[in-house]
Design an enzyme around this catalytic site. Structure first.
Site, PDB file in Angstrom:
ATOM      1  N   GLU A 118       0.828  -1.204   0.000  1.00  0.00           N
ATOM      2  CA  GLU A 118       0.000   0.000   0.000  1.00  0.00           C
ATOM      3  C   GLU A 118       0.864   1.256   0.000  1.00  0.00           C
ATOM      4  OE1 GLU A 118      -4.120  -1.516   2.005  1.00  0.00           O
ATOM      5  OE2 GLU A 118      -2.701  -0.649   3.401  1.00  0.00           O
ATOM      6  N   CYS A 131       3.597   8.537   1.069  1.00  0.00           N
ATOM      7  CA  CYS A 131       4.132   7.571   2.024  1.00  0.00           C
ATOM      8  C   CYS A 131       4.312   6.244   1.299  1.00  0.00           C
ATOM      9  CB  CYS A 131       3.145   7.437   3.193  1.00  0.00           C
ATOM     10  SG  CYS A 131       3.621   6.215   4.419  1.00  0.00           S
ATOM     11  N   CYS A 138       6.260  -6.945   7.340  1.00  0.00           N
ATOM     12  CA  CYS A 138       7.381  -6.438   8.151  1.00  0.00           C
ATOM     13  C   CYS A 138       7.746  -7.493   9.178  1.00  0.00           C
ATOM     14  CB  CYS A 138       6.961  -5.146   8.869  1.00  0.00           C
ATOM     15  SG  CYS A 138       8.310  -4.395   9.818  1.00  0.00           S
ATOM     16  N   CYS A 142       5.979  -4.999  15.782  1.00  0.00           N
ATOM     17  CA  CYS A 142       5.638  -4.042  16.841  1.00  0.00           C
ATOM     18  C   CYS A 142       4.191  -4.311  17.268  1.00  0.00           C
ATOM     19  CB  CYS A 142       5.816  -2.608  16.342  1.00  0.00           C
ATOM     20  SG  CYS A 142       7.532  -2.237  15.888  1.00  0.00           S
ATOM     21  N   CYS A 145       1.087  -2.354  15.640  1.00  0.00           N
ATOM     22  CA  CYS A 145       1.106  -2.034  14.207  1.00  0.00           C
ATOM     23  C   CYS A 145       0.454  -3.135  13.375  1.00  0.00           C
ATOM     24  CB  CYS A 145       2.557  -1.829  13.762  1.00  0.00           C
ATOM     25  SG  CYS A 145       2.723  -1.496  12.003  1.00  0.00           S
ATOM     26  N   CYS A 361      -1.243   6.056  10.116  1.00  0.00           N
ATOM     27  CA  CYS A 361      -0.049   5.348  10.583  1.00  0.00           C
ATOM     28  C   CYS A 361      -0.420   4.016  11.204  1.00  0.00           C
ATOM     29  CB  CYS A 361       0.680   6.142  11.657  1.00  0.00           C
ATOM     30  SG  CYS A 361       1.234   7.724  11.125  1.00  0.00           S
TER      31      CYS A 361
HETATM   32  N1  SAH Z   1       9.304   0.486  10.279  1.00  0.00           N
HETATM   33  C1  SAH Z   1       9.523   1.905  10.186  1.00  0.00           C
HETATM   34  C2  SAH Z   1       8.647   2.549   9.136  1.00  0.00           C
HETATM   35  C3  SAH Z   1       7.164   2.552   9.469  1.00  0.00           C
HETATM   36  S1  SAH Z   1       6.710   4.185   9.882  1.00  0.00           S
HETATM   37  C4  SAH Z   1       9.354   2.542  11.533  1.00  0.00           C
HETATM   38  O1  SAH Z   1       8.922   1.846  12.455  1.00  0.00           O
HETATM   39  O2  SAH Z   1       9.688   3.707  11.709  1.00  0.00           O
HETATM   40  C5  SAH Z   1       5.107   3.986  10.493  1.00  0.00           C
HETATM   41  C6  SAH Z   1       4.931   4.729  11.792  1.00  0.00           C
HETATM   42  O3  SAH Z   1       3.605   4.521  12.312  1.00  0.00           O
HETATM   43  C7  SAH Z   1       5.887   4.230  12.851  1.00  0.00           C
HETATM   44  O4  SAH Z   1       6.306   5.276  13.671  1.00  0.00           O
HETATM   45  C8  SAH Z   1       4.998   3.279  13.609  1.00  0.00           C
HETATM   46  O5  SAH Z   1       5.498   2.989  14.873  1.00  0.00           O
HETATM   47  C9  SAH Z   1       3.709   4.051  13.636  1.00  0.00           C
HETATM   48  N2  SAH Z   1       2.554   3.206  13.941  1.00  0.00           N
HETATM   49  C10 SAH Z   1       2.442   1.867  13.744  1.00  0.00           C
HETATM   50  N3  SAH Z   1       1.251   1.429  14.153  1.00  0.00           N
HETATM   51  C11 SAH Z   1       0.569   2.516  14.605  1.00  0.00           C
HETATM   52  C12 SAH Z   1      -0.743   2.707  15.123  1.00  0.00           C
HETATM   53  N4  SAH Z   1      -1.591   1.687  15.239  1.00  0.00           N
HETATM   54  N5  SAH Z   1      -1.107   3.950  15.471  1.00  0.00           N
HETATM   55  C13 SAH Z   1      -0.253   4.992  15.314  1.00  0.00           C
HETATM   56  N6  SAH Z   1       0.981   4.872  14.829  1.00  0.00           N
HETATM   57  C14 SAH Z   1       1.392   3.641  14.468  1.00  0.00           C
END
Ligand code: SAH
Length: 370
Positions: A118, A131, A138, A142, A145, A361
């Site tokens: 996406e 983006c 991945c 986390c 996420c 995000c």
């Molecule tokens: N793997 C890289 C690139 C992804 S950036 C990284 O972690 O930086 C995507 C961003 O959205 C990251 O900061 C991630 O932690 C954040 N994110 C992931 N899940 C989220 C959620 N459910 N709500 C808000 N932010 C989230």
């Protein structure tokens, strides 16, 4: 604070060698979109075509955004049809598009081997941000996420990163003045550093996309050994997904922290000031109710980053089906932010763009067709 127990599963380590799962990648010859300009010129020369044709190709495809060889009117017809056969301009197929009420557009894009990724196009007053994804899924898992919940399939090639820009710009049509690219879609860019760097070179080359280098931002969850090499190689802005200022909390939210804890991460960022000449690091901090939103958390955070040139982006947790986490109440977020501002930090509370189409995000999780 209620946190799940850390799982016994070790987080994946950064791959210096291609990840074993990359072996599933068909060993196709490189596409022109895999190559920055110097290599593209060599590639044209090796075919017996003049090197300047590579510059013309880039000017048409990246500069002017043409979508077919027939538009390249300054080229001999025979060369155009040979290239159209050999190197079709579309690397990814658009398999779905959703438009948010706020103008954000999310597209689902399909790779040649049937994976779905996406990309999100975000028009704002004064700038338009794209983006992009860097991996199918991945490996970092986390806990909050959605991409992490789908697991890891493979790294994307440079051409698959670059073509996200071409596809999304074509979908946006007339209002397509792209100003910023953020590597914040699906995947961990620093586990695919080679392909990411080559894509960045094309984004910032005045003969290709010509974006201002500072308007290209690579975000990492903290793959510490890859941070300095990235910044040495390309003059991008760096974002770091912090989410917690204590290892006990970060170990659970970002399992990679068990391998590269906060001291190692922040120590590396302080060392990188020599390369970035005190350009700020952008910290992302997803606020999660009852997990990382207490007054102690904000105080610890301010103490941890003191003296490091940085800007802090607070992101209210975007809820989704794969996570039990929820955003804190407005009053809690306001207090958290006020505490940090009081400590002298530059802080923004990010507005969630595209939440009605799961484009915010952490909500990217194209279900795989492969
Ligand atoms: N793997 C890289 C690139 C992804 S950036 C990284 O972690 O930086 C995507 C961003 O959205 C990251 O900061 C991630 O932690 C954040 N994110 C992931 N899940 C989220 C959620 N459910 N709500 C808000 N932010 C989230």
């Amino acid at each position: 604070m209620t946190l799940p127990e850390p799982s016994a599963k070790e987080p994946l380590l950064p791959a210096a060698e291609p990840h074993p799962k990359d072996l599933a990648l068909p060993a196709a010859e490189p596409h022109p979109k895999d190559l920055a300009l110097p290599a593209l010129r060599e590639r044209f020369a090796s075919q017996g075509w003049p090197r300047y044709r590579a510059d013309q190709w880039a000017a048409w495809v990246y500069g002017r955004g043409v979508e077919g060889y027939e538009a390249m009117t300054d080229w001999p017809v025979a060369l155009r049809s040979e290239l159209a056969e050999r190197w079709p301009l579309e690397v990814l197929a658009v398999s779905g598009v959703q438009l948010s009420s706020d103008g954000t557009r999310k597209a689902r894009l399909r790779t040649a081997d049937g994976h779905e990724i996406e990309s999100v196009w975000i028009p704002e007053a004064g700038r338009t941000t794209l983006c992009v994804s860097t991996q199918v899924g991945c490996p970092l898992a986390c806990s909050f996420c959605a991409t992490g919940a789908m697991g890891f399939r493979r790294n994307l090639r440079t051409s698959e990163i670059v073509d996200q820009v071409c596809r999304m710009r074509a979908l946006a049509g007339a209002d397509a003045a792209l100003s910023n690219v953020v590597f914040m879609g699906m995947g961990e860019p620093l586990l695919n550093r080679g392909a990411v760097e080559e894509a960045v070179r094309l984004l910032i080359d005045p003969k290709a996309f010509g974006l201002a280098p500072r308007r290209v931002t690579v975000s990492t969850a903290g793959v510490v050994p890859q941070i300095e090499p990235l910044l040495e190689a390309v003059p991008v802005s760096l974002a770091v997904s912090l989410h917690a200022a204590r290892d006990a909390v970060r170990d659970v939210l970002v399992p990679l922290n068990r391998r590269f804890p906060l001291d190692a991460l922040l120590g590396t960022l302080r060392r990188c000031e020599r390369i970035t000449r005190r350009r700020p690091v952008f910290f992302e901090y997803t606020l999660i109710a009852g997990v990382n939103d207490s007054p102690e958390d904000s105080r610890e955070l301010a103490a941890r980053v003191r003296g490091l040139p940085c800007k802090l982006n607070l992101i209210p947790m975007n809820a989704h089906a794969d996570s039990p986490h929820r955003p804190p109440a407005e009053s809690v977020m306001d207090r958290f932010m006020a505490e940090l501002v009081g400590a002298g930090l530059t802080v923004t509370l990010r507005r969630n763009r595209g939440a009605d189409i799961d484009a915010a995000c952490g909500q990217l999780a194209a279900r795989d067709a492969a």
